[in-house]
Design a protein around this motif. Structure first.
Motif, PDB file in Angstrom:
ATOM      1  N   ARG A  15      11.634  11.003  -1.528  1.00  0.00           N
ATOM      2  CA  ARG A  15      11.723  10.664  -2.954  1.00  0.00           C
ATOM      3  C   ARG A  15      13.136   9.370  -2.637  1.00  0.00           C
ATOM      4  N   GLN A  16      13.874  10.039  -1.931  1.00  0.00           N
ATOM      5  CA  GLN A  16      14.801   9.058  -1.594  1.00  0.00           C
ATOM      6  C   GLN A  16      13.930   7.447  -1.021  1.00  0.00           C
ATOM      7  N   ILE A  17      12.457   7.601  -0.231  1.00  0.00           N
ATOM      8  CA  ILE A  17      11.512   6.528   0.444  1.00  0.00           C
ATOM      9  C   ILE A  17      11.089   5.504  -0.896  1.00  0.00           C
ATOM     10  N   LYS A  18      11.397   7.072  -1.721  1.00  0.00           N
ATOM     11  CA  LYS A  18      10.119   6.108  -2.850  1.00  0.00           C
ATOM     12  C   LYS A  18      11.585   5.235  -3.773  1.00  0.00           C
ATOM     13  N   MET A  19      12.618   5.922  -3.918  1.00  0.00           N
ATOM     14  CA  MET A  19      13.185   5.534  -4.716  1.00  0.00           C
ATOM     15  C   MET A  19      14.165   4.018  -4.325  1.00  0.00           C
ATOM     16  N   TRP A  20      14.002   4.193  -2.718  1.00  0.00           N
ATOM     17  CA  TRP A  20      14.421   2.757  -2.118  1.00  0.00           C
ATOM     18  C   TRP A  20      13.297   1.396  -1.991  1.00  0.00           C
ATOM     19  N   ARG A  21      11.804   2.018  -2.132  1.00  0.00           N
ATOM     20  CA  ARG A  21      10.441   1.253  -2.262  1.00  0.00           C
ATOM     21  C   ARG A  21      10.653   0.803  -3.178  1.00  0.00           C
ATOM     22  N   GLU A  22      10.951   1.231  -4.529  1.00  0.00           N
ATOM     23  CA  GLU A  22      10.374   0.715  -5.798  1.00  0.00           C
ATOM     24  C   GLU A  22      11.821  -0.315  -6.310  1.00  0.00           C
ATOM     25  N   ALA A  23      13.200   0.479  -5.101  1.00  0.00           N
ATOM     26  CA  ALA A  23      14.218  -0.872  -6.334  1.00  0.00           C
ATOM     27  C   ALA A  23      13.806  -1.915  -5.118  1.00  0.00           C
ATOM     28  N   ALA A  24      12.825  -2.565  -3.869  1.00  0.00           N
ATOM     29  CA  ALA A  24      13.062  -3.743  -2.961  1.00  0.00           C
ATOM     30  C   ALA A  24      11.939  -3.913  -4.362  1.00  0.00           C
ATOM     31  N   GLY A  25      10.897  -3.505  -4.962  1.00  0.00           N
ATOM     32  CA  GLY A  25      10.309  -4.386  -4.964  1.00  0.00           C
ATOM     33  C   GLY A  25       8.776  -4.217  -4.458  1.00  0.00           C
ATOM     34  N   MET A  26       8.648  -3.291  -3.892  1.00  0.00           N
ATOM     35  CA  MET A  26       7.375  -3.375  -3.001  1.00  0.00           C
ATOM     36  C   MET A  26       6.305  -1.952  -3.190  1.00  0.00           C
ATOM     37  N   ARG A  27       5.170  -2.649  -2.974  1.00  0.00           N
ATOM     38  CA  ARG A  27       4.010  -1.157  -2.573  1.00  0.00           C
ATOM     39  C   ARG A  27       3.983  -0.468  -1.581  1.00  0.00           C
ATOM     40  N   GLN A  28       2.841   0.892  -1.686  1.00  0.00           N
ATOM     41  CA  GLN A  28       3.301   1.291  -0.413  1.00  0.00           C
ATOM     42  C   GLN A  28       2.622   0.222   0.240  1.00  0.00           C
ATOM     43  N   ALA A  29       1.721   0.342   0.529  1.00  0.00           N
ATOM     44  CA  ALA A  29       0.795  -0.316   1.144  1.00  0.00           C
ATOM     45  C   ALA A  29       1.637  -2.054   1.529  1.00  0.00           C
ATOM     46  N   GLU A  30       2.446  -2.277   1.053  1.00  0.00           N
ATOM     47  CA  GLU A  30       2.890  -3.277   1.173  1.00  0.00           C
ATOM     48  C   GLU A  30       4.443  -3.047   2.524  1.00  0.00           C
ATOM     49  N   LEU A  31       4.724  -1.389   2.293  1.00  0.00           N
ATOM     50  CA  LEU A  31       5.798  -1.202   2.837  1.00  0.00           C
ATOM     51  C   LEU A  31       5.192  -0.432   4.039  1.00  0.00           C
ATOM     52  N   GLY A  32       3.492   0.011   4.420  1.00  0.00           N
ATOM     53  CA  GLY A  32       3.146   0.409   4.886  1.00  0.00           C
ATOM     54  C   GLY A  32       2.914  -0.847   6.599  1.00  0.00           C
ATOM     55  N   ALA A  33       2.527  -1.826   5.534  1.00  0.00           N
ATOM     56  CA  ALA A  33       2.577  -2.656   6.580  1.00  0.00           C
ATOM     57  C   ALA A  33       3.428  -3.273   7.066  1.00  0.00           C
ATOM     58  N   ALA A  34       5.068  -3.270   6.511  1.00  0.00           N
ATOM     59  CA  ALA A  34       5.810  -3.851   6.993  1.00  0.00           C
ATOM     60  C   ALA A  34       6.531  -2.556   8.191  1.00  0.00           C
ATOM     61  N   ILE A  35       6.223  -1.594   7.546  1.00  0.00           N
ATOM     62  CA  ILE A  35       7.031  -0.893   9.021  1.00  0.00           C
ATOM     63  C   ILE A  35       5.679  -0.254  10.341  1.00  0.00           C
ATOM     64  N   GLY A  36       4.174   0.052  10.178  1.00  0.00           N
ATOM     65  CA  GLY A  36       3.565  -0.236  10.807  1.00  0.00           C
ATOM     66  C   GLY A  36       2.414   0.957  10.757  1.00  0.00           C
ATOM     67  N   TYR A  37       2.678   1.319   9.410  1.00  0.00           N
ATOM     68  CA  TYR A  37       2.048   2.397   8.896  1.00  0.00           C
ATOM     69  C   TYR A  37       0.841   2.206   8.016  1.00  0.00           C
ATOM     70  N   GLY A  38      -0.251   3.193   7.506  1.00  0.00           N
ATOM     71  CA  GLY A  38      -0.870   3.049   6.846  1.00  0.00           C
ATOM     72  C   GLY A  38      -0.265   3.584   5.479  1.00  0.00           C
ATOM     73  N   GLU A  39      -0.857   2.799   4.262  1.00  0.00           N
ATOM     74  CA  GLU A  39      -0.638   3.109   3.097  1.00  0.00           C
ATOM     75  C   GLU A  39      -0.288   4.707   2.384  1.00  0.00           C
ATOM     76  N   ASP A  40      -2.260   5.419   3.427  1.00  0.00           N
ATOM     77  CA  ASP A  40      -2.018   6.847   2.874  1.00  0.00           C
ATOM     78  C   ASP A  40      -1.076   7.576   3.012  1.00  0.00           C
ATOM     79  N   MET A  41      -0.289   7.160   4.541  1.00  0.00           N
ATOM     80  CA  MET A  41       0.626   8.217   5.393  1.00  0.00           C
ATOM     81  C   MET A  41       2.076   7.817   4.076  1.00  0.00           C
ATOM     82  N   VAL A  42       2.184   6.772   4.269  1.00  0.00           N
ATOM     83  CA  VAL A  42       3.324   6.805   2.904  1.00  0.00           C
ATOM     84  C   VAL A  42       3.484   7.368   1.804  1.00  0.00           C
ATOM     85  N   SER A  43       2.378   6.969   1.403  1.00  0.00           N
ATOM     86  CA  SER A  43       2.125   8.268   0.278  1.00  0.00           C
ATOM     87  C   SER A  43       1.783   9.613   0.499  1.00  0.00           C
TER      88      SER A  43
END
Length: 270
Positions: A15-43
């Protein structure tokens, strides 16, 4: 998840990761690309279904400008990474000053290499997923810290000859496992003994068990079956296990003879 405590930790982190991601205006796929992990992993992490690695939390903290609030969760996540049984055993092992274990069907968990442990978990039925196997192996390897702390505790093992010859995971995995046993057997606070298959008397016919003597002087037993694992507190039952373990050690080869025996088996595997 196998227990409510670990599930609660992972859901909170997700929940914390999701909250910070949404506050940064990023989608799961964008966060995954930025940190080197897939969208499925972030989800999966955000839903509390996957255990994030320390690297995941460090990079997410940096990318989402969380100011250390995500990275600081690594300690709690690390504990939740391992099954509850592993966490409970680790606590008892950390409190012990002396441990003794008889293993009948495979090399004892504290002596296993990662490859050997992975082979054992891969054979479990119903089958584990790859993630579950990784989690169990990581938990087993984490318990090896019991060999490190000072003052060093005395640790003894009795292994069956057949477990030195059964090639779980293949011949190369077995060779590495035997080499690891020889390395462990050189530690001054560790004693390995082998129970030859041709022994006519054997006090361990009822199966594997462990004894743990704690700092407060109390001794506990631990036994695992097909579908259960339990800590034995009753002094009368512990006394029986202590008697059996003493007899098993007396019936087995001495530590010196046992290391020579392991070397012999390793030579036969060449």
């Amino acid at each position: 998840m196998e227990d409510e405590e670990a599930a609660a930790v992972l859901k909170t982190v997700g929940r914390q990761i999701k909250m910070w991601r949404e506050a940064a205006g990023m989608r799961q796929a964008e966060l995954g690309a930025a940190i080197g992990y897939g969208e499925d992993m972030v989800s999966s992490v955000e839903r509390g279904r996957r255990v994030p690695k320390p690297d995941f939390l460090d990079k997410a903290d940096e990318v989402l400008s969380a100011g250390g609030k995500l990275a600081t969760m690594k300690e709690d996540v690390e504990k939740a990474r391992y099954p509850k049984l592993v966490r409970d055993l680790a606590k008892l092992e950390a409190e012990s000053v002396e441990m003794g274990a008889y293993a009948s069907h495979h090399i004892h968990g504290l002596l296993q290499t990662p490859e050997y442990a992975e082979a054992l978990y891969a054979m479990r039925r119903p089958a584990y997923t790859d993630d579950e196997i990784e989690r169990h192996v990581a938990g087993r390897m984490a318990r090896k810290g019991v060999f490190e702390p000072q003052p060093r505790r005395t640790i003894t093992f009795v292994l069956e000859e057949v477990t030195l010859r059964r090639p779980y995971g293949g011949r190369m995995v077995l060779r590495r496992q035997l080499e690891h046993l020889l390395d462990m057997g050189t530690l001054r606070h560790v004693e390995l003994q082998v129970m030859p298959t041709d022994r006519e008397e054997h006090a361990g016919v009822m199966g594997s068990f462990r004894l743990l003597k704690l700092r407060d002087g109390k001794t506990l037993g631990h036994s695992e079956g097909q579908l259960y694992s339990r800590v034995i507190h009753d002094p009368r039952e512990v006394q029986i296990l202590e008697m059996r373990y003493g007899m098993i050690r007396a019936q087995a080869l001495t530590p010196r003879e046992s290391l020579a025996f392991v070397e012999k088996v390793l030579g036969e595997e060449a």
